[in-house]
Design a protein around this motif. Structure first.
Motif, PDB file in Angstrom:
ATOM      1  N   GLU A   1       0.874  -1.140   0.034  1.00  0.00           N
ATOM      2  CA  GLU A   1      -0.062   0.095   0.004  1.00  0.00           C
ATOM      3  C   GLU A   1       0.676   0.988  -0.119  1.00  0.00           C
ATOM      4  O   GLU A   1       2.017   1.104  -0.055  1.00  0.00           O
ATOM      5  CB  GLU A   1      -0.758  -0.108   1.257  1.00  0.00           C
ATOM      6  N   GLU A   2       0.272   2.217   0.116  1.00  0.00           N
ATOM      7  CA  GLU A   2       0.885   3.741  -0.223  1.00  0.00           C
ATOM      8  C   GLU A   2       2.139   3.827   0.920  1.00  0.00           C
ATOM      9  O   GLU A   2       2.895   4.219   0.261  1.00  0.00           O
ATOM     10  CB  GLU A   2      -0.192   4.805   0.307  1.00  0.00           C
TER      11      GLU A   2
ATOM     12  N   LEU B   1      -3.132   9.379 -12.295  1.00  0.00           N
ATOM     13  CA  LEU B   1      -3.183   8.885 -10.895  1.00  0.00           C
ATOM     14  C   LEU B   1      -3.370  10.147  -9.927  1.00  0.00           C
ATOM     15  O   LEU B   1      -2.783  10.372  -8.999  1.00  0.00           O
ATOM     16  CB  LEU B   1      -1.677   8.079 -10.467  1.00  0.00           C
TER      17      LEU B   1
ATOM     18  N   ASP C   1      -5.367  10.737  -7.477  1.00  0.00           N
ATOM     19  CA  ASP C   1      -5.558  10.297  -6.013  1.00  0.00           C
ATOM     20  C   ASP C   1      -3.864  10.182  -5.518  1.00  0.00           C
ATOM     21  O   ASP C   1      -3.510  10.495  -4.234  1.00  0.00           O
ATOM     22  CB  ASP C   1      -6.433   9.378  -5.464  1.00  0.00           C
ATOM     23  N   GLU C   2      -3.263   9.310  -6.021  1.00  0.00           N
ATOM     24  CA  GLU C   2      -2.058   8.892  -5.515  1.00  0.00           C
ATOM     25  C   GLU C   2      -0.818   9.663  -5.939  1.00  0.00           C
ATOM     26  O   GLU C   2       0.316   9.594  -5.367  1.00  0.00           O
ATOM     27  CB  GLU C   2      -1.782   7.687  -5.966  1.00  0.00           C
TER      28      GLU C   2
ATOM     29  N   ASP D   1       1.208  11.901  -3.388  1.00  0.00           N
ATOM     30  CA  ASP D   1       1.759  10.729  -2.443  1.00  0.00           C
ATOM     31  C   ASP D   1       3.042  10.513  -2.923  1.00  0.00           C
ATOM     32  O   ASP D   1       4.072  10.298  -2.081  1.00  0.00           O
ATOM     33  CB  ASP D   1       0.870   9.812  -1.882  1.00  0.00           C
TER      34      ASP D   1
ATOM     35  N   GLN E   1      -2.602   1.388 -12.532  1.00  0.00           N
ATOM     36  CA  GLN E   1      -2.506   0.457 -11.313  1.00  0.00           C
ATOM     37  C   GLN E   1      -1.139  -0.233 -11.549  1.00  0.00           C
ATOM     38  O   GLN E   1      -0.317  -0.391 -10.382  1.00  0.00           O
ATOM     39  CB  GLN E   1      -3.520  -0.312 -11.197  1.00  0.00           C
TER      40      GLN E   1
ATOM     41  N   LEU F   1       1.691   2.099 -10.574  1.00  0.00           N
ATOM     42  CA  LEU F   1       1.695   2.260  -8.972  1.00  0.00           C
ATOM     43  C   LEU F   1       2.450   1.089  -8.389  1.00  0.00           C
ATOM     44  O   LEU F   1       3.053   1.630  -7.418  1.00  0.00           O
ATOM     45  CB  LEU F   1       0.181   2.511  -8.498  1.00  0.00           C
TER      46      LEU F   1
ATOM     47  N   ARG G   1       5.941   1.439  -6.153  1.00  0.00           N
ATOM     48  CA  ARG G   1       5.712   1.063  -5.050  1.00  0.00           C
ATOM     49  C   ARG G   1       6.875  -0.209  -4.406  1.00  0.00           C
ATOM     50  O   ARG G   1       7.537  -0.036  -3.618  1.00  0.00           O
ATOM     51  CB  ARG G   1       4.647   0.486  -4.358  1.00  0.00           C
TER      52      ARG G   1
END
Lengths: 325, 250, 276, 424
Positions: A250-251, B23, B25-26, B29, B140, B143, B147
């Motif tokens: 997750e984030e 992206l 929303d993300e 961040d 996705q 993302l 990560r």
């Protein structure tokens, strides 16, 4: 076993009465295709169907589900404790569940499967076989356990079999809908089952396991020539148990979920190991392994889905015929 | 110390850079966790520093681009090719081989103004560490990959066909309707987006390396009444740099 | 209800790079297990991988950096946490071997599970007859647990023989220190160079190709098939007999390596197609 | 003095500016384009019509639905396919959705950083969270329309020749409607922000405005093109009006309107048809009419902001109509193919976009021609650059200011360089 009678015009009330036992999943027709989905009202449900593309297995063993949450190296279970009712399951799919029980409930027990099957009320339904069905050969034409209640369509009424205490509670709960069974009802029930029996193809599968092992690579090459390694045959199979496990972050890059997703032995990753070696590299090896698992170890319920939904028309019964030449 | 990230592009429509911007929303961040050294489409600050991760989009069609790519490779620890252009050459690779780009330029621009070559993926010139397939890439998947990379893990690789995701969505198989769907040959990751809308998969995520059964596919499509020529034409839209599908058949 | 998939969080007590590819971990965990059993090691975010326990006193593992999980594991240092599940698998039949002579045959990373057998035997040395250890390596740099094994050579408690492919300066000195213990060639050649008793039990672990040659050699020398045991833990995933990635054999004779193995006898190898 | 700005950042694709000044005179001025050409008109030959939009839309990512719409409508014009009223409403919704996503990206993400003094939206986010949040919400709303109607934010696939493959249900449309209502304030905010800036005037010069004439209210579909000198013509005759010339230093051909540079885009649409705006967009247009200056290309951003308000309002209106009409599952019509030629235009975010196809009897493309707005604007951009370089000769901020001009036009350089047309 307790026997009762349920008139067809009572089926809607019966449907409404079972909601109190859990979320109802039933065969729903959407643009010409049957799939087991949550059904709020009876109008969505269609009880006359031959087979659903995706077996009811997905209600107990979801195609993809998070089994663990983690933060740093701390793991937490994600367990589904929702009460469910599975309405409209055919004989073969019920026997498929019994086969899955033998795998997932055998120690070390799989709690995800256990928690769900424990809380699911299974209501069987007689089927309308077509010429892809061969449940007579796999001895999965008729079952007397693995369900709570079984509805047999006998024209204008359902001949009802009640097999478990939970099933009994359901019939008690809506007592007024059911009637006693008399001689005539029983005859109609047996007649209906006979007709159903005639519609299924006979096929004997003795010695298949050894025949699969005896045939050499070239035999399997012929049948796997058309195969596209797409995995459809296993993804629609009610007894397939293989799964893949993978993690997602997750984030915050520290927490995340561990997922479990249906897998297929016809895909490359199934036999692949860390250093790149693949124990079932070629398609013919994978096809042979699938046949061995299904017919060699008698883990097939003859529902015909793998043949119906194979995009390139590979027919399991054709392979069986060739094996026995 | 925040890892230095570059998002760069060569010949293409910049759709993959736009998907990163999509992206919504993300986005902020992620950008908080990294130091964005260069993102040509979104930032005027173009520093020529060493990069920890370079996301490179677009195919190589000129000598200058080839040199620029080699420069990026030298200054980047990890190089990720994103999108069909960077991984397989893009739709513009349709012109490869059939008519050399020089001929086409003479025929159409009336003269050779700049040196052009066939559209090639990045892996043709430099070593590529990871790849994100698709035209455009899936938000996705980008993302998920960034990560994993920021955490120091090797990203998850999807090694199975679109069919698995298609069946997981309980779609009816388009091949059963005798239409050319390249799903069984194509790398999964898009959630069978096109078949879920009732449309054939065009294989925009490219062929599963060493696994896709091209000979069987041609046989099946020919049984469905489609000439091998047409199969090749559709196959080449997104996999023109893949060895010629018809040779594979012989 | 105990969830088989829920890993237990354990701390890493010590780590050491054994070779450029293999890293050794000592885990702060109390488990009762049998030599030859394996754990499902879990790194949150990377996933899980089956790895055999390479010790008897305490819980230690030796990991080769080859996939996603093992690479993530290699980043873990002393004091970090990882998840473990298990122990799984049948392990070696140590009870059955008691009172008999024993030969251990290891190839490359196959040394890890056999070290667990070796430590068990040394702990109960009186229960076992003569113990011989054949260890095939590519070169000295790739030898696992080198100091430990060289100490063993001095103690003469186990007649330990090393077969190597690439000779270098160091190996020549070791040959002087331990005459008759270092031999050039494949591990199978040790069976000719060293006197072995064909009645003994044999325990084998190494890369898949090694099993064929070792089994053939032992058949020639007349070993008993039912006394030869091999561990094949290279192809498992869930470890609990559910996900069927580790299926071997065809039809009724097919087995699951993680549930029915990973230790199989040479008799099994006859019945199960492609086991070896 | 020679000045080379390369690469031009916060712009789609690879472009640059080259200025050569000798003494008091601007010797040479170029808006250079380095994007690798992709020869779309050549590679599309031989493909059957259903798949043509799927390939042609790959010309550009930001205006992907415009290319797909122009391509589909050109093929429908060729094959004489008429479409249902519901399809028309859905297509109008799709093009407005794309306009929101594209303008939000350009106004907030690509241009605003210039005016607030930040290299990019990332640095801008700390000091101006509201604007950045607004930008991302607006773009998300535009993208929701894209995903629902076209299947994906970039290079969708659901809109086909003759209609849509899968029609979104009311529940999906309802979700988008709620989102649109929420983001309306951010569209209005864009107008407020850009109307407060005192926009520099260095590129001020006479511009020939060209845009597609909308059917009735302000919009982006139509079959006739008109300009600021009341010259109106059917799109079928575009070859007579728009001529192209290869320019040695740029890989995109520059397009001229009867030998003169001209401007297409938001400023042209607003100045030609601003009076057909309705609702709050109309009021904002009235309030800022004096600031929207036809001759100053830097006021394009303000025009785009007003269009943002129009698009959000129009999407809300279309969504409410579609939901009240109850969406039906219409399949795709059966289409006969015959030898034919079809031409269509649509207003893409950056301006007028024209597609033209010649098909053989099997419906395969024999010849294709695409003229993109960025290629149309290229000559005008150079005109503005030349005038500005003259005026800013001594200004030390020459480099930073010159970059504002191409950025204001919101050029899509990948579109421009796809362009190859038989030299007429």
């Amino acid at each position: 076993m307790k026997f009762l009678k349920l008139k067809k015009d009572q089926i809607e009330d019966f449907f409404d009465s079972i909601h109190s036992f859990g979320i109802v999943y039933a065969p729903v027709k959407s643009d010409g295709k049957i799939s087991f989905r949550r059904a709020q009202n009876f109008s969505d449900v269609s009880l006359e169907y031959t087979r659903s593309q995706i077996p009811p297995k997905h209600v107990i063993l979801p195609m993809e589900e998070p089994i663990l949450k983690f933060r740093e190296e701390e793991y937490f279970e994600v367990v589904d404790d929702e009460n469910k009712v599975l309405l409209g399951v055919h004989h073969c799919d019920i026997i498929a569940f019994k086969m899955l029980d033998e795998v997932y409930l055998q120690p070390p027990k799989d709690i995800y499967y256990h928690e769900r099957i424990k809380r699911t009320l299974i209501i069987g339904l007689s089927c309308i076989p077509d010429n892809y069905c061969f449940c007579k050969a796999t001895n999965s034409f008729y079952t007397s356990d693995g369900f709570d209640i079984f509805l047999h369509d006998c024209g204008d009424f359902y001949f009802v079999r009640v097999a478990t205490p939970r099933g009994l509670k359901v019939t008690e709960n809506s007592k007024n809908l059911f009637e006693k069974v008399d001689e005539k009802d029983m005859e109609l029930f047996v007649k209906a089952e006979k007709e159903r029996f005639e519609r299924v193809k006979g096929k004997n599968l003795w010695m298949i396991g050894d025949l699969i092992e005896l045939r050499d690579e070239n035999f399997w090459k012929i049948f796997s020539e058309r195969c596209l390694n797409c995995g459809n045959c296993t993804l629609v199979c009610p007894t397939c148990q293989c799964f893949e496990v993978y993690d997602e972050l997750e984030e915050d890059l520290k927490s995340g979920n561990r997922f479990r997703r249906w897998d297929s032995c016809m895909l490359r990753a199934h036999g692949l190991v860390a250093d790149g070696h693949n124990f079932r590299e070629r398609t013919e090896e994978r096809l042979r392994n699938r046949l061995s698992c299904k017919l060699g170890e008698m883990r097939c319920v003859g529902c015909g889905r793998c043949t119906v939904y194979c995009p390139t028309g590979i027919d399991i019964l054709e392979i069986v015929r060739a094996l026995k030449e | 110390m925040k890892p230095k990230i570059g998002i760069l592009g060569f010949t293409g429509c910049a759709g993959c850079q736009l998907m990163i911007l999509n992206l919504e929303d993300e986005l902020l961040d992620i950008f908080k966790r990294i130091k964005l050294v260069s993102f040509q489409m979104a930032s005027s600050e173009m520093k020529d520093e060493k990069l920890d991760i370079a996301f490179v989009e677009g195919s190589i069609t000129t000598e200058e681009q080839k040199k620029e790519l080699e420069k990026i490779r030298k200054k980047s620890k990890i190089l990720v090719a994103i999108g069909n252009c960077a991984t397989l050459g893009g739709v513009q690779a349709l012109s490869n081989g059939i008519k050399s780009s020089r001929e086409m330029m003479k025929e159409v621009y009336g003269g050779e103004f700049w040196r052009l070559m066939d559209s090639k993926p990045l892996s043709e010139f430099v070593e590529v560490d990871f790849e994100l397939f698709g035209c455009p890439i899936e938000k996705q998947e980008f993302l998920e990959m960034i990560r994993f990379l920021l955490r120091g893990f090797i990203p998850l690789k999807r090694d199975y066909p679109v069919c698995l995701e298609c069946k997981l969505k309980d779609n009816e198989c388009i091949l059963l309707e005798k239409r050319i769907c390249l799903g069984p040959l194509t790398v999964a990751g898009c959630g069978a987006r096109c078949p879920s809308l009732g449309l054939e998969c065009l294989g925009c995520r490219g062929v599963i390396e060493g696994e896709a059964r091209l000979e069987s596919a041609i046989k099946i499509f020919e049984d469905a009444g489609v000439s091998a020529e047409d199969v090749k034409k559709i196959f080449r839209i997104f996999s023109a740099n893949y060895p010629d599908i018809l040779e594979v058949k012989s | 209800m105990e969830n088989e998939f829920l890993p237990r969080r354990v701390r890493i007590e010590e780590t050491k790079m054994m070779t450029s590819l293999e890293k050794w971990f000592k885990l702060d965990a109390q488990l009762d297990f049998k030599p030859g059993q394996f754990l499902e090691i879990s790194v949150a975010g990377a996933g899980e991988a089956p790895i055999s326990i390479c010790s008897w006193n305490g819980v230690e593992i030796c990991v080769r950096k080859v996939g996603r999980v093992s690479s993530a594991l290699h980043q873990r240092e002393k004091g970090d946490f990882i998840g473990i599940r298990g122990p799984y698998g049948n392990g070696f039949p140590m009870k059955e071997i008691e009172g008999e002579k024993l030969i251990l045959v290891a190839g490359g990373l196959g040394m890890a599970p056999l070290r667990s057998v070796l430590q068990y035997v040394l702990k109960n040395r009186k229960k076992y007859g003569e113990v011989t250890f054949f260890y095939g390596i590519k070169c000295l740099e790739m030898m696992l647990f080198r100091d430990e094994l060289l100490k063993l050579m001095e103690e003469e408690n186990v007649n330990l023989h090393i077969a190597y492919e690439i000779e270098d300066e160091e190996i020549r000195n070791l040959k002087k220190r331990f005459p008759e213990r270092f031999h050039k060639g494949m591990v199978t050649t040790l069976f000719e160079k060293v006197k072995v008793n064909t009645e003994s039990f044999v325990v084998v672990c190494g890369p898949p190709i090694m099993y064929k040659f070792v089994l053939k050699k032992m058949e020639e020398l007349g070993f008993y098939k039912e006394r030869i045991y091999m561990t094949l833990e290279r192809r498992m995933k869930c470890g609990t007999g559910k996900c069927r990635h580790c299926v071997v054999g065809i039809g009724s004779s097919s087995k699951l390596i993680c549930r029915d193995g990973p230790v199989f006898s040479a008799i099994d190898a006859e019945l199960i197609r492609e086991l070896v | 003095m020679r000045l080379k700005i390369n690469p031009l950042t916060r712009v789609e694709g690879h472009g640059g500016i080259y200025v050569e000044i000798k003494g008091k005179e601007v010797k040479d001025i170029r808006f250079e384009i380095y994007e690798g050409s992709r020869f779309f008109e050549s590679i599309i030959k031989g493909f059957k019509y259903p798949i043509v939009p799927d390939i042609m839309r790959r010309i550009c990512a930001i205006c992907t639905a415009s290319h797909s719409m122009a391509s589909i409508r050109a093929l429908e014009d060729a094959l004489k396919v008429d479409i249902s009223e519901q399809t028309e409403l859905l297509r109008d919704l799709l093009i407005h959705g794309e306009m929101i996503e594209s303008h939000a990206l350009h106004v907030y993400v690509l241009s605003l950083p210039d005016y607030l003094g930040f290299p990019s939206i990332v640095e801008m986010a700390e000091k101006h969270p509201k604007e950045v949040k607004g930008a991302l919400q607006l773009k998300k709303a535009g993208n929701m329309v894209h995903v629902a109607l076209s299947g994906r934010e970039v290079h969708g696939m659901n809109e086909r020749v003759g209609g849509f493959s899968k029609i979104p249900d009311e529940r999906e449309l309802q979700k988008i409607l709620e989102e649109m209502k929420k983001v309306r304030e951010f569209a209005v905010l864009a107008v407020e922000i850009f109307s407060t800036f005192d926009i520099p005037e260095f590129p001020k010069s006479e511009n020939l405005m060209v845009a597609v004439e909308p059917e009735e209210a302000f919009g982006y579909y139509g079959n006739r093109i008109s300009n600021s000198e009341n010259d109106r013509w059917e799109v079928h005759k575009y070859r007579e009006k728009l001529k192209e010339r290869v320019v040695e230093y740029s890989r995109a051909k520059h397009v001229f309107y009867d030998e003169r540079p001209f401007m297409v885009g938001a400023l042209s649409r607003i100045s030609l048809f601003g009076n057909r705006l309705r609702g709050e967009a109309r009021e904002l247009y009235r309030e800022n009419e004096d600031k929207i200056d036809e001759s100053n290309s830097l006021t394009i951003n303000l025009a785009q902001a007003i269009e943002l308000v129009h698009c959000v309002e129009r999407c809300i209106e279309l969504l409410e109509t579609l939901i009240s009409r109850e969406v039906e599952k219409e399949g795709l019509p059966k289409i006969e193919t015959f030898e034919s030629h079809g031409i269509a235009c649509v207003e893409a975010p950056r301006g007028t976009l024209i597609h033209s196809y010649k098909l053989d009897e099997e419906g395969r493309v024999v010849e294709a021609d695409v003229i993109t707005p960025t290629a149309m604007n290229a000559a005008n951009i150079e005109k503005d650059l030349r005038i500005s370089a003259l005026r800013l000769m001594e200004d030390e901020e020459l480099e930073r200011k010159l970059q504002l001009i191409p950025r204001a036009y919101d050029p899509c350089i990948s579109c421009a360089t796809h362009l190859i047309v038989k030299r007429s």
